[in-house]
Design an enzyme around this catalytic site. Structure first.
Site, PDB file in Angstrom:
ATOM      1  N   SER A 113     -25.296 151.007 -29.429  1.00  0.00           N
ATOM      2  CA  SER A 113     -25.454 152.128 -28.517  1.00  0.00           C
ATOM      3  C   SER A 113     -24.384 152.072 -27.449  1.00  0.00           C
ATOM      4  CB  SER A 113     -26.852 152.155 -27.903  1.00  0.00           C
ATOM      5  OG  SER A 113     -27.102 153.411 -27.324  1.00  0.00           O
ATOM      6  N   HIS A 133     -25.834 142.349 -20.456  1.00  0.00           N
ATOM      7  CA  HIS A 133     -25.981 141.455 -19.309  1.00  0.00           C
ATOM      8  C   HIS A 133     -25.569 142.136 -18.013  1.00  0.00           C
ATOM      9  CE1 HIS A 133     -26.338 137.669 -21.820  1.00  0.00           C
ATOM     10  NE2 HIS A 133     -25.947 138.572 -22.716  1.00  0.00           N
ATOM     11  N   ASP A 152     -20.526 143.212 -25.390  1.00  0.00           N
ATOM     12  CA  ASP A 152     -19.456 143.359 -26.367  1.00  0.00           C
ATOM     13  C   ASP A 152     -19.312 144.850 -26.666  1.00  0.00           C
ATOM     14  OD1 ASP A 152     -19.544 140.624 -26.404  1.00  0.00           O
ATOM     15  OD2 ASP A 152     -19.791 140.434 -28.569  1.00  0.00           O
TER      16      ASP A 152
END
Length: 322
Positions: free
Chosen positions: A277, A169, A73
């Site tokens: 981050s 991911h 995201d």
């Protein structure tokens, strides 16, 4: 400061106060608790557990018709072509490919292993490669990464804000062969800061994973930031970040090679940040490669389309494997 924050994140919260305290954070950063695997805030023992919360199955479906999907995201800070070893950090502010990735010595390791070099000889060969690296140009380094000279390198930068889902991911089917951990600063990677600090991503602590995918070279980097020095990758337990080595001289790093390779599929769990981050992807692809409906500052979700539509042949192969 980041080490102190890391310890604070793991401090146990009294059970009676958990819902109240975490609700403040949820409202402040607009977190979507309904998609979390555990919605009850009182079940999170500390801030850290909430930051790295898991999502319900199906909360992030993969774009089945694309080979590349969003790794996390966040917000698209930048994307495009890598031009002669220079990468655009944000509009008008650049950083060096050579400085960000460091020496391309995976081939030295592979050749040493295949020829049966002993550990000491292989270490000397890697050290020599590092010395030679200082003398090559940005353009030479760029070309050394390409598996096919007719291809080019592309990049994508995704910024994770404090309210985002903090696990990241695999964006593609690829094989990880090497990890380089750069000890560096833990400066804020907020887009506002990134627009002023040239080479910000090359200054910060980061874990650079490199390997190969369908079109050749592939790299996937988790960049640390203020309060987010702790980066965890699930298949690499040796990685230790935020250990108090920030500020060591430029290009201080540690290499870890994966002789058998780590095979990952699109959407596979890769790792997690503490708070927010940045993920930086640099990869090789044909000159016809096109990003899928990307725009600067676009909010994205893990699993969304990033680029390279699946061909009819690949669709049939996937159907046969299902």
């Amino acid at each position: 400061m980041s080490r102190v924050w890391g310890k604070f994140n793991e401090l146990p919260l009294p059970e009676f106060s958990r819902h109240f305290l975490l609700s403040i954070y949820v409202r402040m950063f607009n977190c979507n608790v309904q998609e979390a695997l555990v919605e009850d805030l009182s079940q999170y023992r500390n801030l850290g557990e909430f930051f790295r919360r898991a999502l319900k199955p199906g909360a992030r479906p993969l774009a089945e018709d694309h080979l590349l999907v969003m790794p996390s995201d966040g917000k698209v800070l930048n994307f495009g072509k890598v031009v002669d070893g220079t990468i655009e950090q944000v509009k008008g502010v650049n950083y060096s490919l050579k400085g960000f990735l460091g020496p391309n010595n995976l081939w030295v390791y592979k050749e040493g292993k295949s020829s049966g070099s002993c550990s000491s000889d292989l270490e000397m060969e890697l050290d020599q490669s590092d010395l030679e690296f200082k003398g090559i140009s940005e353009s030479q380094h760029y070309k050394s990464l390409l598996h096919n000279k007719d291809n080019r390198l592309y990049h994508v930068v995704i910024y994770l804000a404090p309210g985002d889902y903090h696990r990241f991911h695999s964006p593609a089917d690829w094989t990880v062969e090497h990890r380089r951990h750069f000890h560096g600063e833990l400066l804020s990677v907020n887009p506002m800061i990134a627009s002023y600090v040239e080479g910000l991503f090359s200054m910060n602590e980061r874990a650079v994973y490199t390997g190969s995918w369908k079109h050749g070279f592939f790299s996937y980097t988790a960049v640390g930031a203020t309060n987010v020095g702790s980066i965890r990758t699930y298949f690499d337990p040796k990685l230790e970040t935020n250990t108090g080595c920030e500020g060591r001289k430029e290009m201080t790093y540690e290499d870890e090679f994966f002789p058998r390779g780590v095979s990952l599929k699109r959407g596979d769990a890769f790792g997690e940040f503490r708070l927010g981050s940045t993920i930086v992807m640099i990869f090789e692809a044909p000159k016809t490669f096109d990003f899928t409906e990307l725009s600067l500052n676009k909010s994205v979700r893990m699993g969304g389309a990033l680029g390279e539509p699946v061909t009819a042949k690949e669709k049939r192969a996937r159907a046969a494997q299902a």
